[in-house]
Design a protein around this motif. Structure first.
Motif, PDB file in Angstrom:
ATOM      1  N   LEU A   1      23.979  47.543 -26.207  1.00  0.00           N
ATOM      2  CA  LEU A   1      24.084  46.560 -25.129  1.00  0.00           C
ATOM      3  C   LEU A   1      22.956  45.528 -25.235  1.00  0.00           C
ATOM      4  O   LEU A   1      23.149  44.338 -24.958  1.00  0.00           O
ATOM      5  CB  LEU A   1      24.011  47.296 -23.784  1.00  0.00           C
ATOM      6  CG  LEU A   1      24.735  46.719 -22.582  1.00  0.00           C
ATOM      7  CD1 LEU A   1      26.160  46.337 -22.920  1.00  0.00           C
ATOM      8  CD2 LEU A   1      24.721  47.730 -21.446  1.00  0.00           C
ATOM      9  N   GLY A   2      21.800  45.994 -25.692  1.00  0.00           N
ATOM     10  CA  GLY A   2      20.640  45.108 -25.819  1.00  0.00           C
ATOM     11  C   GLY A   2      20.838  44.026 -26.872  1.00  0.00           C
ATOM     12  O   GLY A   2      20.120  43.023 -26.871  1.00  0.00           O
ATOM     13  N   LYS A   3      21.812  44.217 -27.755  1.00  0.00           N
ATOM     14  CA  LYS A   3      22.076  43.189 -28.768  1.00  0.00           C
ATOM     15  C   LYS A   3      22.740  41.963 -28.151  1.00  0.00           C
ATOM     16  O   LYS A   3      22.855  40.930 -28.797  1.00  0.00           O
ATOM     17  CB  LYS A   3      22.973  43.759 -29.877  1.00  0.00           C
ATOM     18  CG  LYS A   3      22.314  44.826 -30.729  1.00  0.00           C
ATOM     19  CD  LYS A   3      23.308  45.379 -31.743  1.00  0.00           C
ATOM     20  CE  LYS A   3      22.679  46.493 -32.570  1.00  0.00           C
ATOM     21  NZ  LYS A   3      23.674  47.122 -33.474  1.00  0.00           N
ATOM     22  N   THR A   4      23.224  42.072 -26.915  1.00  0.00           N
ATOM     23  CA  THR A   4      23.938  40.959 -26.285  1.00  0.00           C
ATOM     24  C   THR A   4      23.016  40.062 -25.457  1.00  0.00           C
ATOM     25  O   THR A   4      23.477  39.089 -24.872  1.00  0.00           O
ATOM     26  CB  THR A   4      25.071  41.470 -25.369  1.00  0.00           C
ATOM     27  OG1 THR A   4      24.490  42.114 -24.212  1.00  0.00           O
ATOM     28  CG2 THR A   4      25.982  42.432 -26.091  1.00  0.00           C
TER      29      THR A   4
ATOM     30  N   ALA B   1      21.825  46.972 -19.364  1.00  0.00           N
ATOM     31  CA  ALA B   1      20.928  47.899 -20.070  1.00  0.00           C
ATOM     32  C   ALA B   1      19.588  47.974 -19.336  1.00  0.00           C
ATOM     33  O   ALA B   1      18.991  49.053 -19.221  1.00  0.00           O
ATOM     34  CB  ALA B   1      20.724  47.437 -21.510  1.00  0.00           C
ATOM     35  N   THR B   2      19.122  46.834 -18.838  1.00  0.00           N
ATOM     36  CA  THR B   2      17.866  46.810 -18.098  1.00  0.00           C
ATOM     37  C   THR B   2      17.994  47.605 -16.802  1.00  0.00           C
ATOM     38  O   THR B   2      17.186  48.498 -16.512  1.00  0.00           O
ATOM     39  CB  THR B   2      17.466  45.359 -17.764  1.00  0.00           C
ATOM     40  OG1 THR B   2      17.518  44.576 -18.955  1.00  0.00           O
ATOM     41  CG2 THR B   2      16.077  45.297 -17.157  1.00  0.00           C
ATOM     42  N   GLY B   3      19.016  47.282 -16.014  1.00  0.00           N
ATOM     43  CA  GLY B   3      19.199  47.954 -14.725  1.00  0.00           C
ATOM     44  C   GLY B   3      19.414  49.445 -14.888  1.00  0.00           C
ATOM     45  O   GLY B   3      18.829  50.260 -14.163  1.00  0.00           O
TER      46      GLY B   3
ATOM     47  N   THR C   1      19.919  31.273 -15.832  1.00  0.00           N
ATOM     48  CA  THR C   1      21.072  32.053 -16.282  1.00  0.00           C
ATOM     49  C   THR C   1      21.517  33.075 -15.233  1.00  0.00           C
ATOM     50  O   THR C   1      22.547  33.711 -15.385  1.00  0.00           O
ATOM     51  CB  THR C   1      20.735  32.836 -17.571  1.00  0.00           C
ATOM     52  OG1 THR C   1      19.611  33.692 -17.319  1.00  0.00           O
ATOM     53  CG2 THR C   1      20.405  31.893 -18.721  1.00  0.00           C
ATOM     54  N   ASN C   2      20.693  33.241 -14.197  1.00  0.00           N
ATOM     55  CA  ASN C   2      20.940  34.247 -13.145  1.00  0.00           C
ATOM     56  C   ASN C   2      20.955  35.674 -13.673  1.00  0.00           C
ATOM     57  O   ASN C   2      21.658  36.540 -13.134  1.00  0.00           O
ATOM     58  CB  ASN C   2      22.263  33.966 -12.408  1.00  0.00           C
ATOM     59  CG  ASN C   2      22.065  32.939 -11.316  1.00  0.00           C
ATOM     60  OD1 ASN C   2      20.933  32.643 -10.939  1.00  0.00           O
ATOM     61  ND2 ASN C   2      23.160  32.392 -10.813  1.00  0.00           N
ATOM     62  N   THR C   3      20.212  35.913 -14.730  1.00  0.00           N
ATOM     63  CA  THR C   3      20.120  37.293 -15.205  1.00  0.00           C
ATOM     64  C   THR C   3      18.863  37.480 -16.049  1.00  0.00           C
ATOM     65  O   THR C   3      18.186  36.520 -16.420  1.00  0.00           O
ATOM     66  CB  THR C   3      21.379  37.682 -16.005  1.00  0.00           C
ATOM     67  OG1 THR C   3      21.424  39.110 -16.119  1.00  0.00           O
ATOM     68  CG2 THR C   3      21.394  37.058 -17.396  1.00  0.00           C
ATOM     69  N   GLU C   4      18.567  38.761 -16.347  1.00  0.00           N
ATOM     70  CA  GLU C   4      17.429  39.073 -17.193  1.00  0.00           C
ATOM     71  C   GLU C   4      17.678  38.505 -18.596  1.00  0.00           C
ATOM     72  O   GLU C   4      18.813  38.416 -19.030  1.00  0.00           O
ATOM     73  CB  GLU C   4      17.255  40.589 -17.301  1.00  0.00           C
ATOM     74  CG  GLU C   4      17.106  41.318 -15.981  1.00  0.00           C
ATOM     75  CD  GLU C   4      18.442  41.782 -15.403  1.00  0.00           C
ATOM     76  OE1 GLU C   4      19.489  41.149 -15.679  1.00  0.00           O
ATOM     77  OE2 GLU C   4      18.434  42.788 -14.679  1.00  0.00           O
ATOM     78  N   CYS C   5      16.603  38.199 -19.278  1.00  0.00           N
ATOM     79  CA  CYS C   5      16.760  37.600 -20.607  1.00  0.00           C
ATOM     80  C   CYS C   5      16.543  38.667 -21.690  1.00  0.00           C
ATOM     81  O   CYS C   5      17.505  39.196 -22.237  1.00  0.00           O
ATOM     82  CB  CYS C   5      15.790  36.427 -20.754  1.00  0.00           C
ATOM     83  SG  CYS C   5      15.545  35.893 -22.451  1.00  0.00           S
ATOM     84  N   ALA C   6      15.305  38.996 -22.007  1.00  0.00           N
ATOM     85  CA  ALA C   6      14.996  40.045 -22.996  1.00  0.00           C
ATOM     86  C   ALA C   6      15.381  39.695 -24.434  1.00  0.00           C
ATOM     87  O   ALA C   6      15.576  40.582 -25.255  1.00  0.00           O
ATOM     88  CB  ALA C   6      15.614  41.384 -22.592  1.00  0.00           C
ATOM     89  N   ILE C   7      15.471  38.415 -24.751  1.00  0.00           N
ATOM     90  CA  ILE C   7      15.607  38.035 -26.167  1.00  0.00           C
ATOM     91  C   ILE C   7      14.421  38.587 -26.954  1.00  0.00           C
ATOM     92  O   ILE C   7      14.551  39.015 -28.101  1.00  0.00           O
ATOM     93  CB  ILE C   7      15.667  36.494 -26.303  1.00  0.00           C
ATOM     94  CG1 ILE C   7      16.948  35.946 -25.667  1.00  0.00           C
ATOM     95  CG2 ILE C   7      15.582  36.073 -27.777  1.00  0.00           C
ATOM     96  CD1 ILE C   7      16.990  34.434 -25.578  1.00  0.00           C
TER      97      ILE C   7
END
Ligand code: SF4
Ligand code: SF4
Length: 410
Positions: A198-201, A210-212, A348-354
């Motif tokens: 999921l983190g690849k997206t 994945a974060t939540g 983006t209204n969401t976590e990033c985590a790139i």
């Protein structure tokens, strides 16, 4: 969850840090040498955390970011990774963490897990269990933590420098005293891995699941671990992102090293983890900080810096002055510009985590050849390993629709 307080409840104990006076910094410990903690160091006031600033500081505009966690207010998009399916899964992943954080907010001004530590525990045993040696106790606690969901667990002495000087109250939009019983001499640090596929997206609201979900599994682990210790007749307080800075504590507990992306880099999961902690008076043996070459690798790598869409991660050498008040001052380290980072999240209204996705340490270490690569990355072959990592396509974004299409693994 039952919410009851023992006579040993942290909310009835005397505070260890009722005022924001600077902590006495032990300047010759491992972390001080690693980060060059300067004498002018002051503990962090949670009011300046970027997420809290978004509630009181007019210069930080959250836009619809917080509202997007409520499906009734969330604005979905047609673009993949941001559809109703994607936000639905992200918000489901966050559900337990969010829901528990709201339980005591209206009546007790506690936002547990984000601003305040958890108090939703049963009383536990009235008398302490007979303990063996501290080594035996520590081993049993680690075994229990792993059973309860920790991917890794470590122990550190509670270093007052990383405990917030003050907490933040969303009700008053002001700082408030932080009360942590002075008997809490140790912290048990747990890391829970986030889903690799999921983190690849990232960046996508689907990736935010994945974060939540990582936080929610952390929450379950630390609540259960704290209750286990209470059941043994000792004090324990479960904590997520509240009360103290998790990253330096996790480093002190031997769970990993510090990366250029401002995150804990663990040996087992790279930066793809969420951290939880349990404060306790149980006599435990602290772990020692560990080294496997992350700092030296970060010195030749800039994948997170280049990957960040808002240039929030420094190219430069570690600095002691942060880019703004949302980070610690007088500690020489790489510091992410939290204002820039959060501005991207609100766009983006969401976590990033790139910066997690592209990090060469973000790998599936169940594979033997990946573990060999990690070992080589800690040697003079690190530049070569970095080139190989890029050439093999690690860190590339996977389309969220691809994740959905793959369907169930069963
Ligand atoms: S989370 Fe995204 S915006 Fe924030 S520092 Fe990492 S890459 Fe940059
Ligand atoms: S992407 Fe490279 S520079 Fe950034 S934290 Fe990971 S290893 Fe360090």
């Amino acid at each position: 969850m039952t919410q009851s307080h023992s006579p040993k409840s942290p909310t009835t104990s005397s505070p260890v840090a009722p005022d924001p006076k600077p902590a006495r910094a032990p300047l010759d410990d491992d972390l001080s040498r690693e980060f060059q903690v300067e004498p002018g160091f002051e503990r962090f006031d949670q009011k300046w955390d970027i997420y809290n600033r978004a509630h009181w500081d007019e210069s930080i505009d959250p836009k619809d970011f917080f509202a997007s966690y409520d499906m009734a207010q969330c604005v979905f998009r047609e673009s993949e990774g941001f559809t109703q399916w994607d936000f639905a899964l992200r918000n489901a992943g966050w559900h337990l963490t969010d829901w528990t954080s709201e339980l005591k907010e209206p009546t007790e001004d506690r936002r547990e897990g984000f601003s305040d530590y958890y108090t939703m525990h049963r009383s536990g045993a009235p008398t302490p269990v007979a303990l063996g040696s501290p080594e035996d106790t520590t081993g049993r606690i680690k075994k229990a933590a792993e059973f309860l969901g920790a991917g890794r667990v470590g122990v550190c002495d509670l270093d007052e420098r990383w405990v917030y000087a003050r907490n933040y109250s969303r009700l008053t939009k002001e700082s408030k005293p932080l009360e942590l019983p002075p008997e809490m001499r140790h912290a048990i640090l747990v890391v829970v891995p986030m889903d690799y596929e999921l983190g690849k997206t990232y960046p996508s609201s689907l990736g935010g699941a994945a974060t939540g979900s990582g936080y929610t599994h952390d929450l379950i682990t630390v609540l259960a671990l704290a209750q286990f210790i209470r059941n043994l007749g000792f004090r324990a307080i479960a904590s997520l992102n509240d009360t103290a800075l998790s990253i330096p504590m996790a480093i002190a507990a031997g769970l990993g090293e510090y990366g250029r992306n401002g995150l804990l880099i663990t040996k087992e999961y790279g930066p793809r983890v969420r951290i939880g902690k349990v404060f306790t008076d149980l006599p435990l043996i602290p772990d020692q900080p560990t080294k496997f070459g992350v700092k030296e690798f970060c010195e030749v790598c800039d994948r997170c810096t280049r990957g960040c869409p808002v240039n929030a991660i420094p190219f430069a050498e570690p600095q002691s002055e942060p880019p703004n008040r949302s980070s610690l001052a007088h500690v020489t380290k790489w510091t992410v510009n939290a204002e820039k980072c959060f501005s991207y999240w609100t766009s983006t209204n969401t976590e990033c985590a790139i910066c997690i996705r592209v990090c060469p340490y973000n790998k599936d270490y169940s594979k033997w050849w990946v573990r060999i690569g990690r070992r080589l990355a800690g040697t003079r072959l690190r530049r070569w390993m970095l080139k190989l990592d890029i050439a093999l396509g690690f860190g590339r974004r996977v389309k969220p629709t691809g994740w959905w299409r793959r369907g169930s693994a069963r």
